[in-house]
Design an enzyme around this catalytic site. Sequence first.
Site, PDB file in Angstrom:
ATOM      1  N   ASP A 146       0.825  -1.207   0.000  1.00 39.31           N
ATOM      2  CA  ASP A 146       0.000   0.000   0.000  1.00 39.31           C
ATOM      3  C   ASP A 146       0.856   1.254   0.000  1.00 39.31           C
ATOM      4  O   ASP A 146       0.338   2.355  -0.121  1.00 39.31           O
ATOM      5  CB  ASP A 146      -0.924   0.007   1.222  1.00 39.31           C
ATOM      6  CG  ASP A 146      -2.329  -0.427   0.862  1.00 39.31           C
ATOM      7  OD1 ASP A 146      -2.584  -0.648  -0.333  1.00 39.31           O
ATOM      8  OD2 ASP A 146      -3.168  -0.541   1.773  1.00 39.31           O
ATOM      9  N   ASP A 453     -10.113  -6.390  11.382  1.00 46.18           N
ATOM     10  CA  ASP A 453     -10.012  -7.798  11.775  1.00 46.18           C
ATOM     11  C   ASP A 453     -11.191  -8.222  12.651  1.00 46.18           C
ATOM     12  O   ASP A 453     -11.926  -9.150  12.315  1.00 46.18           O
ATOM     13  CB  ASP A 453      -8.663  -8.088  12.452  1.00 46.18           C
ATOM     14  CG  ASP A 453      -8.235  -7.029  13.453  1.00 46.18           C
ATOM     15  OD1 ASP A 453      -8.969  -6.047  13.648  1.00 46.18           O
ATOM     16  OD2 ASP A 453      -7.161  -7.185  14.051  1.00 46.18           O
TER      17      ASP A 453
END
Length: 741
Positions: A146, A453
């Site tokens: 990223d 998550d």
Amino acid sequence: MAAITTATPSPLHTFKYKRRLIFNRIFALLYTFSLLSLFYHHIQNLLFFFPKSPPFFISISILIADLILTFMWFTTQSFRICPSIRQVFPENLQNFLENKNFPAIDIFICTADPYKEPPIGVVNTALSVMAYDYPTDKISVYVSDDGGSEITLFGLMEAAKFARIWLPFCRKNNVVDRCPHVYFRSNYCSNGEIEKIKVMYEKMRMRIDSVLEKGKVIEEYITNEEERQAFSKWAQLGFTPQQHPSVIQVLLEKGKDKDIEGHSMPNLLYVSREKNRASSHHFKAGALNALLRVSAIMTNAPIILTQDCDMFSNDPLTPQRMLCLLQQDPSILSKLGYIQFPQRFGGTNKGDIYASEFKKLYIIDPMGMDGLKGGGPYYVGSGCFFMRRVFFGGPSNFLQPEIAELSPYFAVNKSVKCEDVLELAHQVAACNFEEQSNWGSKLGFRYGSLSEDLHTGYLLQCDGWQSIFCHPQRPAFLADVPITLNAVLIQNTRWSVGQLEVGFSKHSPMTFGIKKIGLLMALCNSHYSFWPIWFIPITIYSCIPQLALLNNISIFPKVGDPWLFLYVFLFLGAYGQDCADFILENGTFERWWNDQRMWLIRGLSSYMFGSIEFFIKRLGISQKGFTVTSKLLDDDEQSKRYDQGVFEFGDSSPMFITISVAAIVNLLAFIFGFLEILRSGNWDEIFLQMFISGFGVLNSLPIYEAVFFRADKGRMPTKTTFISSFLAGGLYAASSSLLKI
Ligand SMILES: O=c1ccn([C@@H]2O[C@H](COP(=O)(O)OP(=O)(O)O[C@H]3O[C@H](CO)[C@@H](O)[C@H](O)[C@H]3O)[C@@H](O)[C@H]2O)c(=O)[nH]1
Ligand SMILES: [Mn+2]
């Protein structure tokens, strides 16, 4: 797959409940009655205004604190009701499954910033998983960058070359530490071959570090036309980490690329999804979804392992352990969504002063969830093997993605270097691919929380998927921990925002969750979704009793009053059980003490600031994103102080102010109370307040040390001390004027 039960003579896995389950349940019952009595006492105090009742605002704040503590205690019981333990036996695997029938695995490694996450770390993580004890032609490693950095790509090109030597070396010598950085620091038996490989590793490290230092790949390091072409993309006009086309580079191709002994290499791919400032990228969840699609086009393995770039593999047998758990009854298998290994940490100091191990979060509580019927642990972002199918709707509700090639059932039979494969892979990594789609809501990793998550794991469970926790003795994965208090608190602030985003979403575990996954699982998820609200009772208990003491007001039952026993039992019971859970899970008393200290510190900082940030974000005033945690360890002085177990306050942070204010208030209250006892000899009325202040003082020792006694760079910044003293004084003045009314 054959149905195998744990009763076979040489089992692949066993499952049993922990013995403490019975104790936990009895204790929970006893504690519940004590809590009910406590609230009876509160109501009496509030309603009947005994002549000696504390002022209303004090009673009400303590009531609020106790209500929240009770809520959190209540949610904790769901982890304690069925704690369980699993064991796996990969040595028996060959009796059930031949190597050639092992399923393929796509391994995703995320990185986001070469300066916070040094590429040599990414390289080590990649090498450690490429070297798994697993058929190499069944492994594909995808690195998501990223940070859109040519430096990371360069690192991986170097890794691809080094892997041709490293993989056969590990196989031949049965090396256990397959992360080269760890291996070369260990006590290996040296010989000529090993020294040669070590020199190669060191040279590679130096090349990568020098590219990092220069900020770009220099001509002399480019060895062929293919590499030159790859790097030429960075020369394109306006290529920045925030604005660039997708870059997908195949660095190793299974079957075609061979190691120095002629065995096939695994696939190794570099992927940097398209970025532009106009679209939102959803941070790590966005990166993982791009990888889900790119990998579907290129290899489409039925199993996916997600890894953070700093979490290297510490056990080459991990995928085989996972396979042991996959040999389940079909009725279980059809609902099995993922197998989570705990995050564990190698770099903590002896006492783990910042409680970075998070034993409850990563080990104790997942064991509790694993024992719940139809449940299973949450997902913790790394070290998790997913069935690819979970990202496409519930077990009995398959959601077709937009193109057939993305379906988990699509069979890939072309080379990863095939032109049309590469072209499609670039397309699905584009920003606009997700526009008006179900990605992030019904497909893939879920958007809308900085803790993608917790959010994703929970929503997968709501979809009907179950999960398994696998906690082998040898850590499957290891990472380093942040070594400054500021870094730890910033990380925890981000988690707090993310957790509240789950807690207060339309899919909140307290409303939607209870209906979907049942009360106990919903309570487990609520515990972590509302985690930051610990800040309310922690803040109240670290100021109110102390300010009352400073104003000569007694607020708790006095010595001799039977109600005092209730308080003592509630305190000792909660702390004692927490301590026992911690120590029984291979903890030490010192580490537990530091763990509870950090809980208080986080309560006064990360949880408080995270909650405020969350509400500001909700009001639409700020849009703060994902601050990547720095993995740099190269400040020698800081590392030294960390190793000695000394707190690091060096960088000034507003979060140190709230912590210091509490430390000062507790110290003043304790000293004042002490003098008062000397003067009047009257101690029974303020006993509990003295105890709480004393406990606060004991927990604040490193703070007093940093304020008064240290001269090193990690001491408390003078400005912070000054502001905190001023605020503590203000708090006292405000409390005394309020209490005089
Ligand atoms: O825009 C982003 C931001 C982060 N990451 C990656 O996400 C991972 C986790 O980031 P890190 O800064 O290390 O955060 P931590 O707080 O240490 O990570 C914990 O918390 C995260 C959620 O907040 C989880 O995703 C992680 O798995 C969990 O280890 C790293 O590999 C990053 O490279 C991206 O790929 N893209
Ligand atoms: Mn991390």
